[in-house]
Design an enzyme around this catalytic site. Structure first.
Site, PDB file in Angstrom:
ATOM      1  N   ARG A   1      -6.381   9.762  -0.959  1.00  0.00           N
ATOM      2  CA  ARG A   1      -6.022  10.167  -2.316  1.00  0.00           C
ATOM      3  C   ARG A   1      -7.255  10.238  -3.192  1.00  0.00           C
ATOM      4  NH1 ARG A   1      -3.019   6.121  -4.322  1.00  0.00           N
ATOM      5  NH2 ARG A   1      -3.524   4.936  -2.466  1.00  0.00           N
TER       6      ARG A   1
ATOM      7  N   HIS B   1       0.863  -1.181   0.000  1.00  0.00           N
ATOM      8  CA  HIS B   1       0.000   0.000   0.000  1.00  0.00           C
ATOM      9  C   HIS B   1       0.893   1.222   0.000  1.00  0.00           C
ATOM     10  CE1 HIS B   1      -2.979   2.974   1.078  1.00  0.00           C
ATOM     11  NE2 HIS B   1      -3.920   2.079   0.855  1.00  0.00           N
TER      12      HIS B   1
END
Ligand SMILES: Cc1cc2nc3c(=O)[nH]c(=O)nc-3n(C[C@H](O)[C@H](O)[C@H](O)COP(=O)(O)OP(=O)(O)OC[C@H]3O[C@@H](n4cnc5c(N)ncnc54)[C@H](O)[C@@H]3O)c2cc1C
Ligand code: SF4
Ligand code: SF4
Ligand code: FES
Lengths: 658, 251
Positions: A273, A257
């Protein structure tokens, strides 16, 4: 010898295990769930981001359907997935979300009217339709064409797990906590249950069942830094591996990740994000657009993780005593947005870093996150090698993620696979085939074997320290079997892990208690974990291509000609120090979506000889069918593979059911 | 741009003295006693890191529970310097160098800092029937029932409880009444009461909590709200529920 009989033994009380147990119970079979810890504390609770299902109600999800979800998932997998399984999955995911809604999950809802949002760091106004008001909404997540990720604020996994945990209680399913399965009982053809250790008293029990399901989650904790809960140690994979017959699929497929905080390794959700958070380097420069002009921060996880690593290698990382990191900047989203939609992230920053993410940047780096590999199963969830053994959730390689899973697709997989697999298990239990004809001698043999192993460890005069071996394994995996891989490093990793495995047979303990004994637990687990680690490292060494999360610097191309196949690992003999690998081809000629460019990352692959032919066939079919359902049916029929209860179309605002 | 980098040590490390209440009920020879360990502090060190360090390097028999180590699963509640809290999200630098750790009171002790909150929570859920009660049959192929966005959020607000047990450990009533459902139980009822998908009436809820082991046992001293790591609005929920239950009781 304690023996407990039941119809279905479910090892694991996370989302996958609980949904499986509820499913078989509803069909009238007794189930027992075993868990290392209280079920509601399982790793599933950590999924903050959400669950993908193509409901298509919100404006940004408009036009979404199973086809779009299917394509995103197959592209995400870098064509490693079993496309029929992906179809089964995308068709069931909306049903799973709606079932969970009925069980009480407070999914976030569409609010009609205008609202501000941030896309690619720019403020935009989104207008939601009145007719969608109050339906389940979706958010953006990396690697998807539509906003498809259903969520509850940022506690999706928690809400889902509580809803399912409470359903298990409502159905009066025993969920026995602080129990650890140590070995499967089997005769090489059929699985009959497991030998289980009580972590409080140390007592062993043989659970004997018609069907046994491994739903133990992933193996992220083979790595030094992982976003996973500390119990995600791959013991379920080891249980299958140690039968000598069951196989593990694609163990080398390990995802990283991009944005876990350092040093704790705690994940900040992709939602950061998705909602418009940016990545910056040591100079405060936003670097992702340079690498991925189109998707930028929202390219799939494996791509973002590699780009970040690449950028840090260029010396653009921020130095710290825990190694280099980059910055995640969510200050652009504003305090109100952060406090409402990203509250857990805010709490993580406060409690684990002592910073305020509304004004300060978050130190992050790529960290091990998800394991695509696992117990190889057929589309029914059953092991092709050991009858009566099933697996689902992150523990399984079913295989819908191939070499990279998309964010939001894994909690979706846990419940969807639980829904599907429980029906097949119930069918099996209904059939005369499932009758238990085993001798108590077999149970006794396994019981005594496990008991002897524990006694050997407790009385051993060996000089190896279980905790030290563990640390060494973790750093080998991190440094040499990580985001970027090369042949020589992988070879070293395999050699070193083999040496550790040999040494692990000589562990000595300082604490000799036969009941609760954390050191004893560490000792028997490391012996198992090293075998699993070897399937990862050895599989990665053998796979001389790059696909999805498996990235070989010495073989940067995806090589469909030679590697469009699934790795299978088994452990033939107890005394072996390496797994035995074999391969299973993926059939291009039956694919609905023939291999191509993923649409992000670098266009760099070697085609399979069948690809062109299949592509032409697919295009011809496209011309023949204007209806999406009949086109799909012509390309790759799958509905017959689903259990009855999961078949049928899903209603959408744009696709009402009659 | 950020001015402090939390991953950099600012000062020379402190030496921590961690005193732990040890006891192993499985071992007839064990008696409860305090044991003090010495440990050098590291930047961004939490009690999770500290305790694992002690187990690995000083005493492999030390028992404690961590699962998520991220403050979301509720496993690691213990009494930290006299106050119930989550150990995994307690940064040692927020504490004085002398730290005292004890297991949560009230719950069954497994050993050292490990207590059986899971068992208690399960029986609480069974007693209070903490699931949606509905006779509607739902067709999962069709559009889901609509819900006002604010209502979904309000339900989620109450659903954030992680069953850590801190509120019960801090509760005076719980110390006196073994069967008290605690703030955690009352909050669960408040959550289902708010949820229109649950068709239970106030009378049905009254049957579950309308006594001294439920809402009428609570003395509203609010030890619970002070320690809840999820900052749940326990005070207002308990007060609201009490008013509703009094009404049912009177009718
Ligand atoms: C930080 C984080 C965030 C995530 N966010 C998302 C997200 O937003 N969306 C998404 O789709 N996915 C997300 N994921 C992935 C997702 O959470 C997991 O893949 C999923 O929850 C796994 O569920 P599971 O039921 O398969 O296993 P788990 O929830 O891991 O459950 C495993 C169970 O097995 C039990 N167990 C293990 N070994 C044994 C044994 N030997 N004997 C008995 N019991 C055993 C454990 O006690 C536990 O109950 C995230 C993952 C992480 C790390
Ligand atoms: S208000 Fe006081 S008595 Fe009531 S639950 Fe909270 S701590 Fe217990
Ligand atoms: S109400 Fe708060 S303190 Fe009590 S169990 Fe839930 S989260 Fe813990
Ligand atoms: S370990 Fe999960 S809350 Fe502390």
């Amino acid at each position: 010898m304690n023996i407990v009989y039941t119809d279905v033994l479910v090892i694991g009380g996370g989302l996958a295990g609980l949904r499986t147990a509820v499913g078989v119970k509803r069909r009238g079979h007794e189930a027992i769930v075993l868990s290392l810890i209280p079920a509601k504390r399982s790793h599933s609770a950590a999924a903050q981001g959400g669950m993908q299902a193509s409901l298509g109600s919100s404006t940004m999800g408009e036009g979404d359907n199973e086809d779009v979800h299917f394509e995103d998932t197959v592209r995400g997998s870098d064509w490693g997935a079993d496309q029929a399984v992906v179809r089964m999955f995308v068709n069931t995911a909306p049903k799973a979300v709606r079932e969970l809604a009925a069980w009480g999950v407070p999914w976030s809802r569409v609010q009609q009217g205008e609202r501000e949002s941030i896309i690619n760091a720019e403020k935009v106004t989104i207008r939601e339709k009145a007719e969608a008001h109050g339906l389940i909404t979706g958010r953006d997540f990396g690697g998807t064409k539509k906003w498809r990720t259903c969520y509850t604020s940022d506690g999706t996994g928690h809400s889902m797990l509580y809803a399912l945990g409470d359903q298990a209680i409502a159905y009066a399913i025993p969920v026995i906590e602080r129990q650890e399965a140590l070995a499967l009982i089997h005769d090489g053809q059929r699985c009959y249950g497991a030998i289980v250790r009580d972590l409080i008293t140390g007592a062993l029990t043989a659970y004997v069942a018609k069907a046994t399901t491994i739903a133990t989650g992933g193996y992220g904790r083979l790595y030094e830094v992982s976003t996973s809960a500390i119990i995600c140690e791959g013991i379920g994979a080891a249980l299958a591996l140690e039968t000598g017959v069951a196989t593990l699929g694609n163990m080398e497929a390990v995802q990283f990740h991009p944005t876990a905080i350092i040093p704790a390794g705690i994940l900040t959700t992709e939602g950061c994000r998705g909602d418009g958070g940016l990545l910056r380097d040591v100079d405060g420069y936003r670097f992702m657009p340079d690498y991925e002009p189109e998707k930028k921060e929202l390219a799939s996880r494996d791509v973002v993780s590699r780009r970040m690593t690449e950028h840090m290698r260029k010396g653009k990382g921020v130095k710290s005593r825990y190694g280099d990191h980059l910055w995640l900047d969510i200050t652009v989203l504003g305090r109100a947005h952060i406090e409402k939609n990203l509250r857990e992230v805010k709490e993580i920053c406060e409690y684990f870093l002592g910073i305020d993410p509304a004004t300060q940047w978050i130190p992050v780096r790529p960290t091990q996150h998800y394991t695509m590999g696992g117990v190889r199963t057929q589309h029914t969830g059953e092991s092709p090698n050991l009858k009566g053994l099933y697996s689902c959730g992150e523990a399984a390689c079913w295989d819908m993620h191939g070499f990279n899973r998309l964010g939001g697709n894994s909690v979706a997989e846990t419940v969807v696979s639980g829904m599907i697999v429980s029906e097949f298990i119930a069918d099996f239990c209904d059939s005369p085939d499932s009758e238990l004809n085993l001798s108590t001698g077999l149970i006794r043999e396994f019981y005594q074997r496990e008991s002897a192993k524990l006694n050997t460890l407790l009385n051993s005069t060996g000089n190896e320290d279980a905790f030290a071996l563990r640390r060494q394994m973790e750093s080998i995996m991190m440094d040499k079997v990580g985001i970027f891989r090369t042949g020589p490093e992988l070879q070293t990793a395999v050699d070193e892990l083999q040496a550790l495995l040999t040494r692990s047979r000589n562990i000595g303990l300082r604490c000799h208690a036969s009941g609760a004994n954390p050191e004893l637990v560490a000792a028997y687990r490391i012996q198992k974990m090293l075998k699993v680690a070897l399937t990862v490292a050895y599989g990665a060494l053998a796979r001389t291509e790059s696909r999805g999360a498996h990235s070989r610097e010495d073989y940067p191309q995806r090589d469909d000609q030679n590697w469009l196949k699934r790795t299978l690992a088994s452990w033939k003999d107890e005394n072996d120090t390496l797994p035995t690998l074999s391969y299973e081809d993926l059939d291009v000629m039956s694919m609905e979506l023939p291999p191509g460019f993923r649409g992000y990352g670098v266009r760099n692959h070697i085609d399979h000889p069948d690809t062109e032919r299949r592509q032409a066939e697919v295009e011809a079919r496209r011309k023949e069918h204007s209806d999406r359902f009949s086109l799909q049916q012509a390309l790759m029929p799958y509905e017959h593979l689903l259990p009855e209860s999961c078949r049928g179309r899903n209603e959408r605002l744009s696709e009402p059911l009659s | 741009m950020s001015t402090v980098n939390p991953t950099e040590a600012q000062q020379p490390p402190r030496t921590l003295k961690i005193s732990i209440l040890r006891h192993n009920p499985q071992d007839p020879a064990s008696v409860p006693h305090m044991q003090t360990f010495t440990l050098e502090e590291a930047p961004a060190m939490t009690l999770f890191v500290a305790l694992n360090d002690l187990r690995e390097h000083q005493d492999p028999s030390l028992q404690f529970d961590f699962v998520c180590r991220a403050g979301i699963c509720g496993s690691c509640a213990m009494v930290i310097n006299g106050r119930p809290g989550l150990a995994c999200r307690t940064l040692t630098h927020t504490l004085a160098p002398e730290i005292t750790l004890a297991p949560l009171p009230f719950f069954e002790l497994i050993g050292d800092l490990s207590v059986n909150t899971g068992k208690w929570m399960r029986s609480m859920s069974e007693r209070l029937q903490t699931w949606i009660h509905s006779t509607d049959s739902v067709d999962i192929k069709r559009l889901e029932a609509r819900m006002e966005p604010e209502l979904a959020e309000a339900i989620y607000e109450l659903e954030r409880c992680i069953e850590c047990g801190c509120c019960v450990a801090a509760c005076g009533t719980a110390q006196m009444r073994e069967d008290f459902v605690g703030a955690v139980g009352m909050n669960r009822i408040a959550r289902f009461r708010l949820d229109p998908r649950d068709q239970r009436s106030d009378e049905a809820f009254y049957d579950l909590i309308g006594d001294d082991d439920g809402i009428f046992g609570c003395m509203s001293l609010l030890g619970c709200q002070d320690v809840c790591p999820k900052n749940l609005p326990l005070q207002s929920q308990i007060a609201f529920l009490r008013r509703k239950m009094v009404k049912v009781g009177l009718s």
